[in-house]
Enzyme design. Structure first.
Site, short mmCIF file in Angstrom:
data_model
loop_
_atom_site.label_atom_id
_atom_site.label_comp_id
_atom_site.label_asym_id
_atom_site.label_seq_id
_atom_site.Cartn_x
_atom_site.Cartn_y
_atom_site.Cartn_z
N GLU A 147 0.84 -1.19 0.00
CA GLU A 147 0.00 0.00 0.00
C GLU A 147 0.88 1.24 0.00
OE1 GLU A 147 -3.50 0.49 -0.06
OE2 GLU A 147 -2.51 2.39 -0.48
N GLU A 151 -1.64 9.17 4.75
CA GLU A 151 -2.71 9.56 5.66
C GLU A 151 -3.08 11.01 5.37
OE1 GLU A 151 -2.00 8.57 9.79
OE2 GLU A 151 -1.21 6.64 9.20
N ASN A 204 9.45 3.95 0.54
CA ASN A 204 9.38 4.74 1.78
C ASN A 204 10.76 5.24 2.20
OD1 ASN A 204 6.66 4.71 2.08
ND2 ASN A 204 6.61 3.61 4.02
N LEU A 246 10.38 17.80 -1.34
CA LEU A 246 11.68 18.46 -1.15
C LEU A 246 11.64 19.42 0.02
CD1 LEU A 246 12.95 19.58 -4.70
CD2 LEU A 246 13.79 17.69 -3.29
N ALA A 248 12.01 21.07 3.28
CA ALA A 248 12.75 20.84 4.53
C ALA A 248 11.95 21.38 5.71
CB ALA A 248 14.11 21.53 4.45
N GLY A 249 12.40 21.07 6.90
CA GLY A 249 11.72 21.56 8.10
C GLY A 249 12.31 20.93 9.33
N GLY A 253 7.46 12.85 10.16
CA GLY A 253 6.87 11.97 11.17
C GLY A 253 6.00 10.91 10.54
N CYS A 256 5.03 5.29 9.63
CA CYS A 256 5.70 4.35 8.71
C CYS A 256 7.13 4.67 8.34
CB CYS A 256 4.85 4.17 7.47
SG CYS A 256 3.34 3.27 7.87
N LYS A 259 9.72 3.55 11.04
CA LYS A 259 9.72 2.09 11.28
C LYS A 259 10.16 1.32 10.03
CE LYS A 259 5.01 0.43 10.24
NZ LYS A 259 5.30 -0.40 9.09
P1 NAD Z 1 -3.38 0.32 12.38
O1 NAD Z 1 -2.63 0.07 13.61
O2 NAD Z 1 -4.08 1.63 12.15
O3 NAD Z 1 -4.50 -0.83 12.19
C1 NAD Z 1 -4.25 -2.19 12.35
C2 NAD Z 1 -5.58 -2.89 12.69
O4 NAD Z 1 -5.38 -4.30 12.70
C3 NAD Z 1 -6.13 -2.52 14.09
O5 NAD Z 1 -7.48 -2.09 13.98
C4 NAD Z 1 -6.02 -3.83 14.87
O6 NAD Z 1 -7.03 -4.00 15.85
C5 NAD Z 1 -6.15 -4.86 13.76
N1 NAD Z 1 -5.62 -6.21 14.10
C6 NAD Z 1 -4.48 -6.51 14.76
N2 NAD Z 1 -4.37 -7.86 14.89
C7 NAD Z 1 -5.45 -8.40 14.28
C8 NAD Z 1 -5.90 -9.73 14.07
N3 NAD Z 1 -5.21 -10.79 14.52
N4 NAD Z 1 -7.08 -9.93 13.42
C9 NAD Z 1 -7.80 -8.86 12.99
N5 NAD Z 1 -7.42 -7.58 13.16
C10 NAD Z 1 -6.27 -7.35 13.79
O7 NAD Z 1 -2.36 0.05 11.18
P2 NAD Z 1 -2.30 0.78 9.74
O8 NAD Z 1 -1.77 2.17 9.89
O9 NAD Z 1 -3.57 0.55 9.01
O10 NAD Z 1 -1.13 -0.08 9.06
C11 NAD Z 1 -1.33 -1.41 8.69
C12 NAD Z 1 -0.16 -1.86 7.82
O11 NAD Z 1 -0.15 -1.09 6.61
C13 NAD Z 1 1.23 -1.65 8.44
O12 NAD Z 1 2.06 -2.70 8.01
C14 NAD Z 1 1.69 -0.34 7.85
O13 NAD Z 1 3.09 -0.25 7.79
C15 NAD Z 1 1.11 -0.43 6.46
N6 NAD Z 1 0.86 0.89 5.84
C16 NAD Z 1 0.32 1.91 6.57
C17 NAD Z 1 0.07 3.13 5.95
C18 NAD Z 1 -0.50 4.29 6.72
O14 NAD Z 1 -0.52 5.40 6.18
N7 NAD Z 1 -0.96 4.13 7.95
C19 NAD Z 1 0.32 3.29 4.57
C20 NAD Z 1 0.87 2.21 3.86
C21 NAD Z 1 1.13 1.00 4.50
C1 UGA Z 2 4.09 7.95 3.67
C2 UGA Z 2 4.25 7.77 2.16
O1 UGA Z 2 4.17 9.05 1.52
C3 UGA Z 2 3.18 6.82 1.60
O2 UGA Z 2 3.40 6.60 0.22
C4 UGA Z 2 3.25 5.49 2.36
O3 UGA Z 2 2.21 4.62 1.92
C5 UGA Z 2 3.09 5.75 3.84
O4 UGA Z 2 4.12 6.66 4.29
C6 UGA Z 2 3.22 4.51 4.67
O5 UGA Z 2 3.82 3.54 4.26
O6 UGA Z 2 2.68 4.60 5.79
P1 UGA Z 2 2.46 9.31 5.25
O7 UGA Z 2 3.54 9.06 6.27
O8 UGA Z 2 1.07 8.97 5.59
O9 UGA Z 2 2.82 8.56 3.89
O10 UGA Z 2 2.46 10.89 4.89
P2 UGA Z 2 3.43 11.81 3.99
O11 UGA Z 2 2.56 12.77 3.26
O12 UGA Z 2 4.38 11.02 3.21
O13 UGA Z 2 4.23 12.65 5.10
C7 UGA Z 2 5.17 12.05 5.96
C8 UGA Z 2 5.92 13.13 6.71
O14 UGA Z 2 6.81 13.81 5.83
C9 UGA Z 2 5.04 14.22 7.34
O15 UGA Z 2 5.52 14.52 8.64
C10 UGA Z 2 5.23 15.41 6.41
O16 UGA Z 2 5.04 16.66 7.04
C11 UGA Z 2 6.67 15.21 6.01
N1 UGA Z 2 7.03 15.89 4.73
C12 UGA Z 2 6.43 15.57 3.57
C13 UGA Z 2 8.03 16.87 4.75
O17 UGA Z 2 8.62 17.16 5.82
N2 UGA Z 2 8.37 17.49 3.58
C14 UGA Z 2 7.78 17.16 2.40
O18 UGA Z 2 8.17 17.76 1.36
C15 UGA Z 2 6.78 16.17 2.39
#
Ligand code: NAD
Ligand code: UGA
Length: 430
Positions: A147, A151, A204, A246, A248-249, A253, A256, A259
């Site tokens: 994915e 967010e 990432n 690009l 800066a700041g 955060g 993802c 980690k």
């Molecule tokens: P999250 O913590 O928001 O949600 C995880 C959900 O899984 C929770 O609701 C939890 O209760 C549920 N869960 C845990 N164990 C379970 C089980 N055994 N059966 C059913 N449900 C269970 O996590 P997230 O932010 O949605 O991230 C999920 C994955 O996707 C991670 O690997 C993350 O790295 C990846 N990812 C996240 C983002 C993002 O922007 N948050 C973007 C891309 C990829």
């Molecule tokens: C990031 C990736 O952009 C997604 O493609 C990926 O799916 C996701 O991680 C994930 O694996 O969880 P996300 O962390 O939700 O998405 O948000 P971003 O818009 O990427 O921002 C991440 C951080 O970078 C924020 O703190 C943002 O303020 C900062 N940022 C972003 C900067 O400091 N400068 C920039 O130019 C852009």
């Protein structure tokens, strides 16, 4: 198609609701029963733009259901099961796969061999293989479909992605996933499972590297008198570099980037290669909030005993997520230096309270946060912050000082109004 999505966090719920809106029949499963009950009523447990409408629409049209009972959910005989549970950082820096393992172990005895299991969670190379072992099955197809959503823009990213990556070991899984995403107009990149798993970490880490690199240049600009915004403009005009990501700041955060970068480092080392570019991404980022506060202190003398208004707690605009938010780290540095904080965020006050508790005061509005404040720090790039009524902000503050952690405010306009603007990589005009 009949789909089961396991995990209803940011990824699972977006995947489930968006697939339902494309006309698929979707059941979302979560072990968090409170969360499931909320979702069954059409309410969503976190803030994500455009998602509540899609969930309600899916629930009303009965194309989207929620359950905490995996066995019951699988009774629909799904063609595809998505694993979307969390993969947080383990103590040693690796990805903690215990939730993925628990799901796979539960799925093993319940699935027919026609069902394709797809990992959407971000998982290290080789996890697909482990999922097969954990399921105790060798007759099921396991694919990877990482994915890439952000967010705050998750629904838009689902319908208009830059690409869809499909990592498969057989034609059957490829055809099923191609059919599933037929309604999305983008390039579908097909590769083997290991490549898809690594492609996610590579993307990432590259984005995080870019940001840490720009933050390094901002730090160099700070000690040489250059302006990072001019450097960004110049670099962005180079089509080989590109203008996005690009800015800066005071550091990036989110749940993802940190980690995933650490997990990539761990994976490489486990496999026998010690990467040299990965660890500094995190080191630079960890230092950046402290550097920002240091710059503020250098410019205004001290924050001891000062009341600092804060606008923004979330790690990004458009979300209530404060995981790894630089705003939290900056606030902790200011508290440590003896400053007081009164903070406002349009969405993230409640989530921030879980981390900061009563160490700071929470304000109900932007104006509220400014009450009796000495200076203002803007820590999240919410659009309403950049279009604030600056004249009235100036009247409220004891000193006309604005600290911009995201380098996104209208600095020229602020300087004209007589503000001292403090930001990373930008010379401060007094
Ligand atoms: P999250 O913590 O928001 O949600 C995880 C959900 O899984 C929770 O609701 C939890 O209760 C549920 N869960 C845990 N164990 C379970 C089980 N055994 N059966 C059913 N449900 C269970 O996590 P997230 O932010 O949605 O991230 C999920 C994955 O996707 C991670 O690997 C993350 O790295 C990846 N990812 C996240 C983002 C993002 O922007 N948050 C973007 C891309 C990829
Ligand atoms: C990031 C990736 O952009 C997604 O493609 C990926 O799916 C996701 O991680 C994930 O694996 O969880 P996300 O962390 O939700 O998405 O948000 P971003 O818009 O990427 O921002 C991440 C951080 O970078 C924020 O703190 C943002 O303020 C900062 N940022 C972003 C900067 O400091 N400068 C920039 O130019 C852009």
């Amino acid at each position: 198609m009949r789909i089961v999505v396991i995990g209803t966090g940011y990824v699972g719920l977006v995947q489930g609701a968006c697939l339902a809106s494309l006309g698929h029949d979707v059941t979302c499963v979560d072990i968090n029963t409170e969360r499931v009950q909320l979702l069954q009523k059409g309410e969503i447990p976190f803030f994500e733009k455009d998602l509540p409408e899609l969930v309600l629409q899916g629930v009303d049209s009965r194309t989207l259901r929620f359950s905490s009972d995996l066995k019951e959910a699988l009774a629909v005989m799904p063609q595809i099961v998505f694993i979307c549970v969390g993969t947080p950082t383990a103590e040693d820096g690796s990805a903690n796969l215990s939730a993925v393992q628990a799901v796979a172990e539960s799925l093993g005895p319940l699935l027919t061999s026609q069902t394709i299991v797809v990992t959407k969670s971000t998982v290290p190379v080789g996890t697909g293989e482990k999922v097969l072992t954990w399921m105790g099955r060798d007759d099921i197809s396991v694919a990877s479909n990482p994915e890439f959503l952000r967010e705050g823009r998750a629904v838009q990213d689902f319908f208009h992605p830059d690409r869809i990556v499909i990592g498969v070991e057989d034609d059957n899984a490829e055809q099923a996933l191609q059919q599933l995403y037929a309604g999305i107009d983008t390039d579908v990149l097909v590769m083997n499972r290991a490549s898809a798993e690594l492609a996610k970490y590579a993307a990432n880490s590259m984005l995080a590297l870019r940001l840490s690199f720009m933050n390094e240049i901002a730090n160099i600009a700070d000690v040489t008198g250059a302006n990072i915004q001019d450097i960004e403009r110049s670099m962005g005009h180079d089509s080989r570099i590109g203008a996005k990501f690009l800015r800066a700041g005071a550091g990036f955060g989110g749940s993802c980037f940190p980690k995933d970068v650490m997990a990539l480092e761990y994976t490489a080392q486990e496999a026998g290669y010690t990467p040299r570019l990965i660890a500094p991404i995190i080191a630079v980022n960890n230092d950046q909030p402290g550097r920002f506060v240091q710059k503020v202190i250098e410019q205004i003398g001290s924050v001891k005993g000062k009341t600092c208004a804060v606008w923004g707690l979330a790690f990004n605009k458009g979300t209530d997520d404060v995981r790894e938010s630089p705003a939290i780290a900056i606030i902790e540095h200011i508290l440590h230096a003896g400053g007081h904080i009164q903070a406002y965020d349009p969405r993230a006050v409640e989530t921030a309270k879980h981390i900061l508790g009563d160490t700071i005061n929470y304000a109900a509005s932007m104006e509220d946060a400014l009450q009796s404040a000495d200076i203002l720090l803007v820590l999240t790039e919410w659009p309403e912050f950049s279009s604030a009524d600056w004249s009235s902000v100036k009247q409220s503050l004891h000193s006309p000082v604005i600290c911009d952690a995201k380098n996104f405010l209208p600095h020229a306009q602020l300087a004209e109004l007589g503000f001292q603007v403090i930001a990373m990589g930008i010379p401060t005009q007094k």
